[in-house]
Design an enzyme around this catalytic site. Structure first.
Site, PDB file in Angstrom:
ATOM      1  N   HIS A  53      13.861 -16.516  -1.688  1.00 25.78           N
ATOM      2  CA  HIS A  53      13.718 -17.102  -0.342  1.00 25.78           C
ATOM      3  C   HIS A  53      12.759 -18.293  -0.313  1.00 25.78           C
ATOM      4  CE1 HIS A  53      15.684 -13.381   0.812  1.00 25.78           C
ATOM      5  NE2 HIS A  53      14.705 -12.680   0.271  1.00 25.78           N
ATOM      6  N   SER A  76      17.137 -20.855  -2.775  1.00 21.87           N
ATOM      7  CA  SER A  76      16.871 -19.660  -1.987  1.00 21.87           C
ATOM      8  C   SER A  76      17.857 -18.578  -2.411  1.00 21.87           C
ATOM      9  CB  SER A  76      17.035 -19.973  -0.501  1.00 21.87           C
ATOM     10  OG  SER A  76      16.292 -19.045   0.255  1.00 21.87           O
ATOM     11  N   SER A  81      17.499 -17.816   4.727  1.00 28.06           N
ATOM     12  CA  SER A  81      16.062 -17.524   4.642  1.00 28.06           C
ATOM     13  C   SER A  81      15.171 -18.731   4.375  1.00 28.06           C
ATOM     14  CB  SER A  81      15.819 -16.467   3.556  1.00 28.06           C
ATOM     15  OG  SER A  81      16.189 -16.976   2.290  1.00 28.06           O
ATOM     16  N   ASP A 129      15.432 -12.812  -7.173  1.00 24.10           N
ATOM     17  CA  ASP A 129      15.225 -11.905  -6.042  1.00 24.10           C
ATOM     18  C   ASP A 129      16.602 -11.436  -5.586  1.00 24.10           C
ATOM     19  OD1 ASP A 129      14.803 -10.647  -3.623  1.00 24.10           O
ATOM     20  OD2 ASP A 129      13.372 -12.112  -2.872  1.00 24.10           O
ATOM     21  N   GLU A 190      12.360  -9.453  -8.277  1.00 22.82           N
ATOM     22  CA  GLU A 190      11.492  -9.194  -7.120  1.00 22.82           C
ATOM     23  C   GLU A 190      11.828  -7.918  -6.351  1.00 22.82           C
ATOM     24  OE1 GLU A 190       8.948 -10.964  -5.981  1.00 22.82           O
ATOM     25  OE2 GLU A 190       8.783 -10.494  -3.855  1.00 22.82           O
ATOM     26  N   ASN A 215       9.376  -5.287  -8.538  1.00 21.35           N
ATOM     27  CA  ASN A 215       9.423  -4.477  -7.324  1.00 21.35           C
ATOM     28  C   ASN A 215       8.614  -3.196  -7.460  1.00 21.35           C
ATOM     29  OD1 ASN A 215      10.710  -3.876  -4.615  1.00 21.35           O
ATOM     30  ND2 ASN A 215      11.344  -2.074  -5.768  1.00 21.35           N
ATOM     31  N   LYS A 220       3.516  -4.135  -5.186  1.00 27.25           N
ATOM     32  CA  LYS A 220       4.661  -4.824  -4.581  1.00 27.25           C
ATOM     33  C   LYS A 220       5.334  -3.877  -3.585  1.00 27.25           C
ATOM     34  CE  LYS A 220       8.643  -6.928  -3.811  1.00 27.25           C
ATOM     35  NZ  LYS A 220       9.671  -6.324  -2.952  1.00 27.25           N
ATOM     36  N   ASP A 224       4.559  -4.933   0.137  1.00 23.75           N
ATOM     37  CA  ASP A 224       5.524  -5.899   0.685  1.00 23.75           C
ATOM     38  C   ASP A 224       6.636  -5.151   1.430  1.00 23.75           C
ATOM     39  OD1 ASP A 224       8.164  -7.156   0.452  1.00 23.75           O
ATOM     40  OD2 ASP A 224       7.376  -8.609  -0.969  1.00 23.75           O
ATOM     41  N   ASN A 225       7.291  -4.226   0.753  1.00 23.96           N
ATOM     42  CA  ASN A 225       8.424  -3.537   1.359  1.00 23.96           C
ATOM     43  C   ASN A 225       7.987  -2.762   2.609  1.00 23.96           C
ATOM     44  OD1 ASN A 225       8.980  -4.298  -1.291  1.00 23.96           O
ATOM     45  ND2 ASN A 225      10.479  -2.680  -1.625  1.00 23.96           N
ATOM     46  N   CYS A 229       7.400  -5.398   5.987  1.00 23.24           N
ATOM     47  CA  CYS A 229       8.437  -5.148   7.005  1.00 23.24           C
ATOM     48  C   CYS A 229       7.819  -4.666   8.311  1.00 23.24           C
ATOM     49  CB  CYS A 229       9.456  -4.127   6.489  1.00 23.24           C
ATOM     50  SG  CYS A 229      10.468  -4.798   5.141  1.00 23.24           S
ATOM     51  N   HIS A 335      18.670  -5.950   1.373  1.00 21.02           N
ATOM     52  CA  HIS A 335      18.881  -7.237   0.711  1.00 21.02           C
ATOM     53  C   HIS A 335      20.234  -7.892   1.002  1.00 21.02           C
ATOM     54  CE1 HIS A 335      17.722 -10.385  -2.041  1.00 21.02           C
ATOM     55  NE2 HIS A 335      18.969 -10.389  -2.461  1.00 21.02           N
ATOM     56  N   HIS A 385       7.769 -12.037   5.542  1.00 24.91           N
ATOM     57  CA  HIS A 385       6.458 -11.379   5.585  1.00 24.91           C
ATOM     58  C   HIS A 385       5.328 -12.407   5.615  1.00 24.91           C
ATOM     59  CE1 HIS A 385       8.873  -8.054   4.549  1.00 24.91           C
ATOM     60  NE2 HIS A 385       8.547  -7.871   3.293  1.00 24.91           N
ATOM     61  N   SER A 393       2.728  -9.562  -3.982  1.00 28.16           N
ATOM     62  CA  SER A 393       4.024  -9.580  -4.674  1.00 28.16           C
ATOM     63  C   SER A 393       4.074 -10.701  -5.705  1.00 28.16           C
ATOM     64  CB  SER A 393       5.156  -9.827  -3.675  1.00 28.16           C
ATOM     65  OG  SER A 393       5.150  -8.841  -2.696  1.00 28.16           O
ATOM     66  N   GLN A 397       4.602 -11.334  -9.745  1.00 27.94           N
ATOM     67  CA  GLN A 397       5.646 -12.209 -10.312  1.00 27.94           C
ATOM     68  C   GLN A 397       5.049 -13.134 -11.368  1.00 27.94           C
ATOM     69  OE1 GLN A 397       8.736 -12.690 -10.563  1.00 27.94           O
ATOM     70  NE2 GLN A 397       9.759 -11.821  -8.791  1.00 27.94           N
TER      71      GLN A 397
HETATM   72  P1  NAI Z   1      14.379   2.550  -1.240  1.00 24.91           P
HETATM   73  O1  NAI Z   1      15.266   3.008  -2.296  1.00 24.91           O
HETATM   74  O2  NAI Z   1      12.917   2.879  -1.270  1.00 24.91           O
HETATM   75  O3  NAI Z   1      14.905   3.050   0.199  1.00 24.91           O
HETATM   76  C1  NAI Z   1      16.240   3.097   0.590  1.00 24.91           C
HETATM   77  C2  NAI Z   1      16.457   4.420   1.323  1.00 24.91           C
HETATM   78  O4  NAI Z   1      17.740   4.437   1.936  1.00 24.91           O
HETATM   79  C3  NAI Z   1      16.398   5.624   0.370  1.00 24.91           C
HETATM   80  O5  NAI Z   1      15.407   6.531   0.805  1.00 24.91           O
HETATM   81  C4  NAI Z   1      17.813   6.206   0.438  1.00 24.91           C
HETATM   82  O6  NAI Z   1      17.813   7.608   0.311  1.00 24.91           O
HETATM   83  C5  NAI Z   1      18.275   5.745   1.805  1.00 24.91           C
HETATM   84  N1  NAI Z   1      19.739   5.676   1.954  1.00 24.91           N
HETATM   85  C6  NAI Z   1      20.679   5.298   1.035  1.00 24.91           C
HETATM   86  N2  NAI Z   1      21.909   5.367   1.564  1.00 24.91           N
HETATM   87  C7  NAI Z   1      21.758   5.768   2.851  1.00 24.91           C
HETATM   88  C8  NAI Z   1      22.670   6.024   3.918  1.00 24.91           C
HETATM   89  N3  NAI Z   1      23.989   5.858   3.762  1.00 24.91           N
HETATM   90  N4  NAI Z   1      22.159   6.423   5.109  1.00 24.91           N
HETATM   91  C9  NAI Z   1      20.834   6.603   5.279  1.00 24.91           C
HETATM   92  N5  NAI Z   1      19.913   6.388   4.299  1.00 24.91           N
HETATM   93  C10 NAI Z   1      20.369   5.975   3.096  1.00 24.91           C
HETATM   94  O7  NAI Z   1      14.548   0.965  -1.162  1.00 24.91           O
HETATM   95  P2  NAI Z   1      13.569  -0.068  -0.414  1.00 24.91           P
HETATM   96  O8  NAI Z   1      12.549  -0.566  -1.349  1.00 24.91           O
HETATM   97  O9  NAI Z   1      13.168   0.529   0.871  1.00 24.91           O
HETATM   98  O10 NAI Z   1      14.570  -1.297  -0.179  1.00 24.91           O
HETATM   99  C11 NAI Z   1      15.687  -1.201   0.693  1.00 24.91           C
HETATM  100  C12 NAI Z   1      16.411  -2.544   0.746  1.00 24.91           C
HETATM  101  O11 NAI Z   1      15.560  -3.541   1.302  1.00 24.91           O
HETATM  102  C13 NAI Z   1      16.801  -3.090  -0.621  1.00 24.91           C
HETATM  103  O12 NAI Z   1      18.034  -3.757  -0.498  1.00 24.91           O
HETATM  104  C14 NAI Z   1      15.699  -4.084  -0.931  1.00 24.91           C
HETATM  105  O13 NAI Z   1      16.087  -5.022  -1.886  1.00 24.91           O
HETATM  106  C15 NAI Z   1      15.443  -4.668   0.432  1.00 24.91           C
HETATM  107  N6  NAI Z   1      14.148  -5.274   0.698  1.00 24.91           N
HETATM  108  C16 NAI Z   1      14.094  -6.136   1.758  1.00 24.91           C
HETATM  109  C17 NAI Z   1      12.908  -6.741   2.114  1.00 24.91           C
HETATM  110  C18 NAI Z   1      12.870  -7.689   3.260  1.00 24.91           C
HETATM  111  O14 NAI Z   1      11.871  -8.376   3.437  1.00 24.91           O
HETATM  112  N7  NAI Z   1      13.888  -7.792   4.068  1.00 24.91           N
HETATM  113  C19 NAI Z   1      11.661  -6.485   1.387  1.00 24.91           C
HETATM  114  C20 NAI Z   1      11.809  -5.525   0.305  1.00 24.91           C
HETATM  115  C21 NAI Z   1      13.013  -4.949   0.002  1.00 24.91           C
END
Ligand code: NAI
Length: 464
Positions: A53, A76, A81, A129, A190, A215, A220, A224-225, A229, A335, A385, A393, A397
């Site tokens: 991003h 990006s 983003s 990322d 990332e 990650n 991280k 960050d996550n 958020c 993501h 963020h 984070s 990196q």
């Molecule tokens: P995580 O693996 O810690 O959490 C995902 C959760 O979703 C798990 O607990 C899993 O059991 C649950 N899950 C899976 N399928 C499901 C369903 N059908 N219904 C309900 N729950 C379900 O992953 P994390 O770190 O929380 O990341 C989640 C996403 O966010 C990833 O795609 C990651 O790349 C992205 N992300 C986005 C950020 C942003 O700024 N927008 C920052 C960091 C990560």
């Protein structure tokens, strides 16, 4: 010299630079890294293709990598983003950057190609990322070598654009993908989704270089996550809709790190938050944090704001959207955009309200407000963020890039995490800024709990 960048308007550079200067004051980890390694320049000779991003915080990361000696080209990792003033400031500093907020998918993959086009033969490092830059090279090389005919059948608009770009590059420079792949010394990734892709590649024996999973540094994903958020989710919803949050019913799908931060964000704004989960551990955590754990189907009639945080696909499906209340808000902070079945909405009536905000009419006459076309809304509708958490984070990196560029030959073609002493170091670099005073262990206390007074303070299996 021909300009080697694509940004919305380079005249935005002055505004970008002012915000960059402020961000630096909030990014102590990156600034300390510049100080520590500025003279020895461990990244001299590194040609880093960066796909992340293109925000103000990322600009501080880019300038840190350059300060450490690297040549950098940047795009990006999401079409919505980019902060155009950040991209402008980076372009003006002389770093080739290819990023425009609202770029098309065709442009997205073209920009991804451009980050590898270094004068001296190609990139030798990837900073990724979500894994798209890595995917581009690895898939291209497989197709080039006749090991993959996947690109014959695109199943989405996204794939269509990717496959067209691969074909274009193959026609322009035969053998390029293979040569570029073989030049890569390592990738640092990332995010959860990109890391997931890397472990899959490793499992299938298809990872041709070492990778560092940034990650899963504690400093991280547990920051960050989660805390990132917690600040940026509600920011995105407010900038998009100005809706009153207090009293509304919000549903967070997924209670991993991003889900925990998202639920806290909405609760902090006064919403009544419910959670869906598939994992009994995370479901129990949500319940014991005070959130009602429900199924999406149960929550449909009463929910005002739906947020997906799962990193999974088809979580909110067309049949769900048809049953939502009139004017329900629907968004994703995971993501990729496939958490919500946006493609299935294409034949409905869309009314664009403003950039990254659409109103879509369902057959019943009910409307939903869709944010960022289902792409991560905290970056699409707001600015991602805050700097302070991104400093943690991006310090990871930077350390990961140094590690793989300088010691890559000590690593196999597998996915690694940074050692705990570096994780603790990243945290330590962020304490002073917020006035944290650490207690020091005495020799006797350290011996009693089996550590040294300097750390590491926890065994590998500790979960924080
Ligand atoms: P995580 O693996 O810690 O959490 C995902 C959760 O979703 C798990 O607990 C899993 O059991 C649950 N899950 C899976 N399928 C499901 C369903 N059908 N219904 C309900 N729950 C379900 O992953 P994390 O770190 O929380 O990341 C989640 C996403 O966010 C990833 O795609 C990651 O790349 C992205 N992300 C986005 C950020 C942003 O700024 N927008 C920052 C960091 C990560």
């Amino acid at each position: 010299m021909a300009k080697d960048y694509i940004v919305k308007d380079v005249a935005l550079a002055e505004y970008g630079r002012k915000e960059l200067d402020i961000a630096e004051t909030e990014m102590p980890g990156l600034m300390a890294t510049r100080e520590e390694y500025g003279e020895s320049k461990p990244l001299k000779g590194a040609r880093i293709a960066g796909s992340l991003h293109m925000t103000i915080q990322t600009a501080v990361l880019i300038e840190t990598l350059v300060h450490l000696g690297a040549d950098v080209r940047w795009a990006s990792c999401n079409i919505f983003s980019t902060q155009d003033h950040a991209a402008a400031a980076v372009a003006e500093s002389g770093v080739p950057v290819f990023a425009v907020k609202g770029e098309s998918l065709v442009e997205y993959w073209d920009y991804c190609d451009r980050i590898f086009q270094f004068d001296d033969g190609g990139a030798n490092m990837i900073l990724d990322d979500g894994g798209d830059a890595t995917l581009y090279i690895l898939l291209g090389a497989r197709v080039e070598n006749g090991e993959d005919d996947l690109i014959a059948v695109p199943t989405s608009e996204e794939e269509e654009a990717l496959f067209a770009q691969i074909k274009k590059r193959m026609a322009a420079t035969p053998g390029w993908f293979t040569k570029q792949r073989d030049m890569i010394q390592g990738v640092t990734e990332e995010t959860t989704t990109g890391v997931h892709r890397l472990y899959e590649l490793q499992k299938q024996g298809l990872l041709p270089f070492p990778a560092i999973n940034v990650n899963d540094s504690v400093t991280k994903s547990k920051f960050d996550n989660k805390y990132g958020c917690k600040e940026s989710l509600v920011d995105g919803i407010r900038r998009a809709t100005d809706t009153m949050m207090a009293g509304k019913v919000a549903l967070v799908c997924g209670y991993g790190d991003v889900g925990k931060g998202s639920a806290a964000s909405l609760a902090g704004a006064g919403a009544r938050v419910k959670v869906t989960e598939v994992d009994p551990i995370c479901a129990l955590q949500a319940a014991m944090d005070g959130f009602e754990v429900v199924t999406l189907e149960d929550a449909l009639p009463t929910t005002d704001i739906f947020i997906t945080t799962t990193g999974n696909k088809d979580v909110i499906r067309i049949e769900h959207m048809r049953e939502m209340k009139d004017m329900a808000i629907v968004g994703n902070i995971g993501h990729f955009d496939n958490e919500i079945q946006v493609a299935q909405l294409k034949n409905h009536k869309w009314t664009n309200i403003k950039d990254q905000v659409d109103m879509i009419e369902m057959p019943s006459g009910n409307r939903i407000i869709l944010l960022s076309e289902g792409r991560l809304l905290n970056l699409g509708n707001a600015t991602g963020h805050p700097s302070f958490v991104m400093s943690a984070s991006f310090t990871n990196q930077t350390l990961a890039q140094i590690e793989l560029f300088t010691k890559g030959d000590q690593y196999g073609n597998e996915v690694y995490v940074l050692p705990k002493h570096l994780d603790e170091k990243v945290a330590r670099l962020h304490l002073g800024k917020i006035g944290v005073r650490l207690t020091e262990l005495s020799q006797e206390q350290a011996a009693y709990i089996g550590v040294t007074p300097e750390g590491p303070f926890k065994p590998e299996h500790y979960r924080y």
